[in-house]
Write an enzyme that holds these catalytic residues in place. Sequence first.
Site, PDB file in Angstrom:
ATOM      1  N   GLY A   1       0.679  -1.193  -0.118  1.00 57.51           N
ATOM      2  CA  GLY A   1      -0.021   0.069  -0.182  1.00 57.51           C
ATOM      3  C   GLY A   1       0.828   1.153   0.040  1.00 57.51           C
ATOM      4  O   GLY A   1       1.913   1.009  -0.326  1.00 57.51           O
TER       5      GLY A   1
ATOM      6  N   GLY B   1       0.905  23.624   3.325  1.00 62.38           N
ATOM      7  CA  GLY B   1       0.484  22.629   4.555  1.00 62.38           C
ATOM      8  C   GLY B   1       1.346  22.559   5.636  1.00 62.38           C
ATOM      9  O   GLY B   1       2.387  21.702   5.562  1.00 62.38           O
TER      10      GLY B   1
ATOM     11  N   ARG C   1      -5.151  14.248   3.392  1.00 62.28           N
ATOM     12  CA  ARG C   1      -5.343  13.065   2.506  1.00 62.28           C
ATOM     13  C   ARG C   1      -6.935  13.165   2.620  1.00 62.28           C
ATOM     14  O   ARG C   1      -7.495  13.081   3.516  1.00 62.28           O
ATOM     15  CB  ARG C   1      -4.507  12.024   2.907  1.00 62.28           C
ATOM     16  CG  ARG C   1      -3.028  12.188   2.269  1.00 62.28           C
ATOM     17  CD  ARG C   1      -2.123  10.860   2.886  1.00 62.28           C
ATOM     18  NE  ARG C   1      -2.494   9.714   2.065  1.00 62.28           N
ATOM     19  CZ  ARG C   1      -2.061   9.432   1.019  1.00 62.28           C
ATOM     20  NH1 ARG C   1      -1.114  10.438   0.304  1.00 62.28           N
ATOM     21  NH2 ARG C   1      -2.262   8.583   0.256  1.00 62.28           N
TER      22      ARG C   1
ATOM     23  N   HIS D   1      19.471   4.647  34.067  1.00 58.25           N
ATOM     24  CA  HIS D   1      20.313   5.945  33.990  1.00 58.25           C
ATOM     25  C   HIS D   1      21.573   5.770  33.121  1.00 58.25           C
ATOM     26  O   HIS D   1      22.288   4.592  33.446  1.00 58.25           O
ATOM     27  CB  HIS D   1      20.595   6.613  35.399  1.00 58.25           C
ATOM     28  CG  HIS D   1      21.720   7.823  35.246  1.00 58.25           C
ATOM     29  ND1 HIS D   1      20.898   9.015  34.926  1.00 58.25           N
ATOM     30  CD2 HIS D   1      22.748   7.962  35.730  1.00 58.25           C
ATOM     31  CE1 HIS D   1      21.907   9.905  34.973  1.00 58.25           C
ATOM     32  NE2 HIS D   1      22.859   9.381  35.315  1.00 58.25           N
TER      33      HIS D   1
END
Length: 463
Positions: free
Chosen positions: A41, A177, A270, A442
């Site tokens: 896809g 965008g 989309r 840590h």
Amino acid sequence: MSDSFDAIVIGSGPGGYVFAIRAAQLGMKVACVEKRATLGGTCLNVGCIPSKALLQSSENFEETTHHLADHGIMVSEVKLDLARMQARKGEVVSANVKGVEFLFKKNKVTWLKGAGVITAPGKVSVDGVEYAAKNIIIATGSESMPLPGVEVDEKLIVTSTGALELDKVPERLVVIGGGVIGLELGSVWQRLGAQVTVVEYLDRLIPGNDGEIAKQFERVLTKQGFKFKLSSKVTGATKSATGVTLTVEPAKGGAGETIEADVVLLAIGRRAYTEQLGLATVGVATDPRGRVITDAHFATNVPGIYAIGDVIAGAMLAHKAEDEGVALAEILAGQAGHVNYGVIPGVIYTWPEVASVGKTEEELKAEGIAYNVGKFPFTANGRARAMGMTDGFVKILADKRTDRLLGAHILGPDAGTLIAEIVTAMEFGASAEDVGRICHAHPTLNEAVKEAALAVAGRALHI
Ligand code: FAD
Ligand code: NAI
């Protein structure tokens, strides 16, 4: 009639291929229809995977050209071989799509090559050959949203697909965008040398994400060289032999200006893709945005027809599509498949990364939910300092009364990996105190998550 199946899924993206594998595992005879030459896809072919390959390569380039000297490593004559970088991306994609083909063979899923059309309930035609199925699953995904007046040719004006294929670094890239695609692919080309200007309609970047994170993210990207034109809209694009002239106006009206670009990336969202699928013929209902309407069990209004992934409502994310594929296969097998939509993480793979899960502060305010907030900056995290990557912070939101985790938002190095801890904690209904009391190794970046969780109760240790 050529053959019959328990389930035929149309589309082999993360929704479709994962459904097919899970349904086959559960004993169903499954076929997957895919018209693209390769499986996987949008995500594997022209989405998640190639974009992450280029993000990694461009990050390596940026690190070598700008940051190695900080570590006392002097390199000279660093050269970009874009053709090789693109070829590597192709190899990464190829390995992934072949992987899905292998998984289909392993699980005995039949790949029906060609375009699928639902001709009637229980019937799918693939390039003219008809197949029968007890269940039909629509997993046809999404496509880039067009913008009137800005005609995509995938050369000068590109969608994400063309932006992944450029054979030359544009001097001036204008992105329409300021969302996920614009900032990820904008980052790729900015790191490789382009001057990137982002034109965004709203007064902020990455809408839907926590506002405080978005503001800081904008500052960090500006420091990296991005230019932003917020509250602005593109009203037209004129192409010439050498580039594109864009007309840009204030979003709320007023005098406009023109911007010159070598390449324009259109990334304004989309939309569901259901072209020539036969939905109208069989009467499958869609919403005003063209998305297939489903109930909580992914069933459409036509018995025996289901839908998952980008083609239905919700976040357009690969892992959301995958989880829906698994859930639907389990439901069809009589099990209790389920997706917890409140705990789906979102990650923007820029540098630093942005990762989030659950509610934003804006959402909590709008819903009138009382909350406490804990924050911890990466400037106070030992590992981030050692890495030289101290931009950003962790923000954790917890219920004021019960301390239950409601959301987490991270801007910082490897935020996409760090968020998994909070996703897991939220799935188990944990409180902020639970996360704060877990022993974290840590020095790790995860200690910033622990500290933010402690900060919810005002008891962070290292700030
Ligand atoms: P898709 O992946 O779109 O697959 C649908 C398939 O159906 C396609 O292959 C199509 O050819 C096929 N098809 C359609 N109609 C027919 C038909 N009639 N017959 C046969 N086949 C048909 N998401 C993330 O979670 N993380 C990321 O990092 C990320 N990066 C992205 C980067 C880019 C540039 C883009 C564009 C998207 C990105 N996404 C990312 C989103 C992600 O790709 C989608 O959410 C995801 O692919 C949706 O999966 P899907 O199975 O619903 O559909
Ligand atoms: P998006 O919805 O993330 O961003 C679109 C942006 O365009 C928004 O900020 C919007 O306000 C703005 N916009 C809309 N119309 C405009 C106009 N006319 N002029 C200027 N700005 C305008 O959509 P994007 O970036 O196209 O991505 C599409 C989808 O793909 C996303 O929903 C995302 O889920 C998915 N994706 C996910 C990735 C990830 O998970 N890392 C990476 C890439 C894509």
